[in-house]
Scaffold this active site. Sequence first.
Site, mmCIF file in Angstrom:
data_model
loop_
_atom_site.group_PDB
_atom_site.id
_atom_site.type_symbol
_atom_site.label_atom_id
_atom_site.label_comp_id
_atom_site.label_asym_id
_atom_site.label_seq_id
_atom_site.Cartn_x
_atom_site.Cartn_y
_atom_site.Cartn_z
ATOM 1 N N GLU A 134 84.437 87.748 116.552
ATOM 2 C CA GLU A 134 85.472 87.689 117.587
ATOM 3 C C GLU A 134 86.743 88.319 117.055
ATOM 4 O OE1 GLU A 134 86.517 83.812 119.097
ATOM 5 O OE2 GLU A 134 87.807 84.675 120.607
ATOM 6 N N GLU A 310 86.116 73.623 117.420
ATOM 7 C CA GLU A 310 84.993 74.576 117.403
ATOM 8 C C GLU A 310 83.776 73.989 118.105
ATOM 9 O OE1 GLU A 310 86.014 77.373 116.632
ATOM 10 O OE2 GLU A 310 87.801 76.708 115.561
ATOM 11 N N HIS A 313 84.101 74.244 121.845
ATOM 12 C CA HIS A 313 83.877 75.596 122.370
ATOM 13 C C HIS A 313 82.434 75.789 122.839
ATOM 14 C CE1 HIS A 313 87.425 78.023 122.084
ATOM 15 N NE2 HIS A 313 87.566 77.966 120.773
ATOM 16 N N GLU A 332 90.581 79.308 124.993
ATOM 17 C CA GLU A 332 91.400 78.750 123.920
ATOM 18 C C GLU A 332 92.378 77.679 124.413
ATOM 19 O OE1 GLU A 332 90.430 78.956 121.127
ATOM 20 O OE2 GLU A 332 89.268 80.806 121.025
#
Length: 883
Positions: A134, A310, A313, A332
């Site tokens: 990313e 994380e 996500h 985000e």
Amino acid sequence: MTEDVSIMKDSQPEAIYLKDYQVPDYLVDATDLHFELEPKATLVKSRLSIRRNPQAGSGLPPLLLDGVDLELLSVSLDETLLSTSEYQVLPEGLSIPVEKSEFQLEIHNRIKPEENTSLEGLYLSNDMYCTQCEAEGFRKITFYPDRPDVMSKFKTTIVAPMDHPILLSNGNEIERGLYEDGRQFVTWEDPFAKPAYLFALVAGDLEYVEDSFTTTSGRKVKLQIFTEAKNIGKCDHAMRSLKNAMCWDEETYGREYDLDIFMVVAVDHFNVGAMENKGLNIFNSACVLASPETATDSAFQSIESIVGHEYFHNWSGNRVTCRDWFQLSLKEGFTVFRDAEFSADLNSRAVKRIEDVSLLRTAQFAEDAGPMAHPIRPDSYIEITNFYTLTIYEKGAEVVRMIHTLLGAEGFRKGSDLYFERHDGYAVTCEDFVRAMEDANQVDLQQFRNWYSQAGTPVLDVTDSFDQSKGKYRLIIRQSCPPSPGQEEKLPFHLPIKIGLLGADGADLAINEQGDTETVLQLKENEQVFEFSGLAEKPLPSLLRGFSAPVKIRYDYSTEQLLFLMRKDTDTFNRWDASQRLALNALSDLQATFRKGEELQVQASLISAYREVLQDKELDLALVAEILQLPSEQFIAEESSSIDAEAIIAAREFVRKAIAVELFDEFHKRYLELNTNKTYSPNASDIAQRRLKNTCLSYMCVTETEDALDIAQTQFETAGNMTDSAAALAVIINHAAEKRAQDLIREFYERWKADTQVVELWLSQQSCSPKRGTLENVRALMQHPAFEMKNPNKVRSVIGGFANRNFKQFHKKDGSGFEFVAEQVLALDKLNPQISARMVIPITRWKKYSGDLGGKMRAALQKISDSEDLSKDLFEVVSKSLI
Ligand code: B3K
Ligand code: ZN
């Protein structure tokens, strides 16, 4: 046949615009990757099942693939090898003419992980192979449509010599074996279609700890954390955090994990904190490894929140991903909001909010007022990596939080359920998120969307009046927003303002006929009047409780009113905020006195307010510690219309010293009470106790008396955990005479030199020292064996510590701090553009400085701009800051 397609840079990198978005011409249904790992020449074979995107119109345009720093070996289409004349090599990719709407493409290329210092794509960290894709790192691995709206099912085979026994990628392991030449291979298959930015590969000589989690629906998930052998004892906290996060997401959002295995790998060289690759999260070692002896409380807390982030996500980012990088805040902002609530639920909600708001008001507000200001959904960028900002993350989270406040917890959950259900498996936009919230709640958030398109921090000016005869209280709120780059005029925002009204005794008054003592006002107009009736006395407003919107609020509170709020407000956040306002006002007056060359004096009422807080045994210890912290120099600077660094330093040091001297005995008493010999645990109440204790110690040492420094030295020598040890070291570095400080610095290093995370802390404490001579010491540290310019953590500790957290020495009048940063940024740019573009930020805000400091800062920036061959990353930040 070998083609070198390294970048041929244009003189001026070009911007990419959101308005130019087009759906991809081709889709990749399956991606089959084969890696033969070698440090100098890794062979990558990629087989792609490609088809024309039915949504992209008619005809068969050439297939465009991204590729950077790749050595192309061959291209085959439907098993036929193409000659070099049958495709075109572009500066950053390939163009292949296409005759069928469905075909197989096979590409072979080579890459050099050993030479990859950008830490994007495939690289080596202490002999371990790892990836960071990313946002656009996959194109440094192989040619590919490297954009998040191309989602594909990945199968990955990794071949490596036996000295790299652990071979990992996304999904589930489906095969492994040995070749005759002694190399082994492992094949992984990820059943979920994903964009290339979520691809990951790790290979190394690693150990792991293992645990498991059973989801509500009964799926048993294997959990593994991989590290180098020496760190295997530092994984427990991350494992506990992971299980807590899995549980929390089921309870709070109804989201379960979806693979049979979840892996986390710790890596020493990493550009950011961590990365949410599907099923294989890769973490900066500093954000996952901890033990009581080596990690501070704040490291424990940030590990918990990053592990949570994380993990979360997996739904907000992976199952539902972003259509394009302009939508970055979709994943985000939402995920930061989720991790903040996770931390708040597990620890002290009030303290978490105070910490987050402090960061926002100090650093994000500065960004929003600076040359790189952008809306949470930017309209354009040159290098997307520059947009992993506090605005996208923290302000993005505040925008999601406002939706939560406006809809209430239940309404928000209905909205998130609909969002996940509607968009599972798709790449979507911020608009889709807002629409799901609207549709699930039948509300209109049209005006609210201005938060996504307008940059800058809104300012609310609040006045009030009271009609005694009618018992009517009126709050008049005006909103405005300063111009930001490319946006002179702003439309009014829709925002929630949570308020309470305090009576003379400090109790919350009933605000309406239902007897509520708190309400959320919805501001939509440029100016709006809110009326409250049935009040017997003029109340004192407690505004923007819990910081219900990311704005600056101005109400002309007197010192007495602030003291009253600090003592009485039922909203904990606002109690703390009143203390900050009080200190800011005093500091602002002292700056003015300093400029006039007059003698500085601190109001007795301020000192007695601190005394009262310090002695208050009812108040949560964490809150006492927070209130006792003076606003940081950076926050004072952000609040100033023009930054006078010298005056800020003088005023703050003066107040700090005055409090320390006046309250020395009280600090000492409280220190002794709190200095109990408990076994270490990173729970909220113990953390609060250590925080207050070390705040007391720090104030005591500001007096620079031997008594105080001896106490610090004893704490250093007897500490059973890194929080206490590091706190003692810091005050000695900052306040003790040279010899004592140097002895301790040496002793600490000798003890901990084998521990990378502790050494990073040691480096940063020294670069943050406000003492004279720090810049020379920083230069010396860069020659120390512990320093490594290719390691972002070391760079952040030394150069970042100095530029971002050493207000005094960085702002030295001679401009030497700025010149140092410019020099290091240029050196870094050759190694790692993402990091150089970060490190330059402290010298980009030159316009806000008074006197000739701003000129010196600009000159340092100009020096960078005048240099040849800047990376796209650095070019964007520098050129936008010089306008
Ligand atoms: N999504 C990653 C960001 C990686 C960015 C690298 N330039 C980390 C996170 O926000 O979870
Ligand atoms: Zn994230």
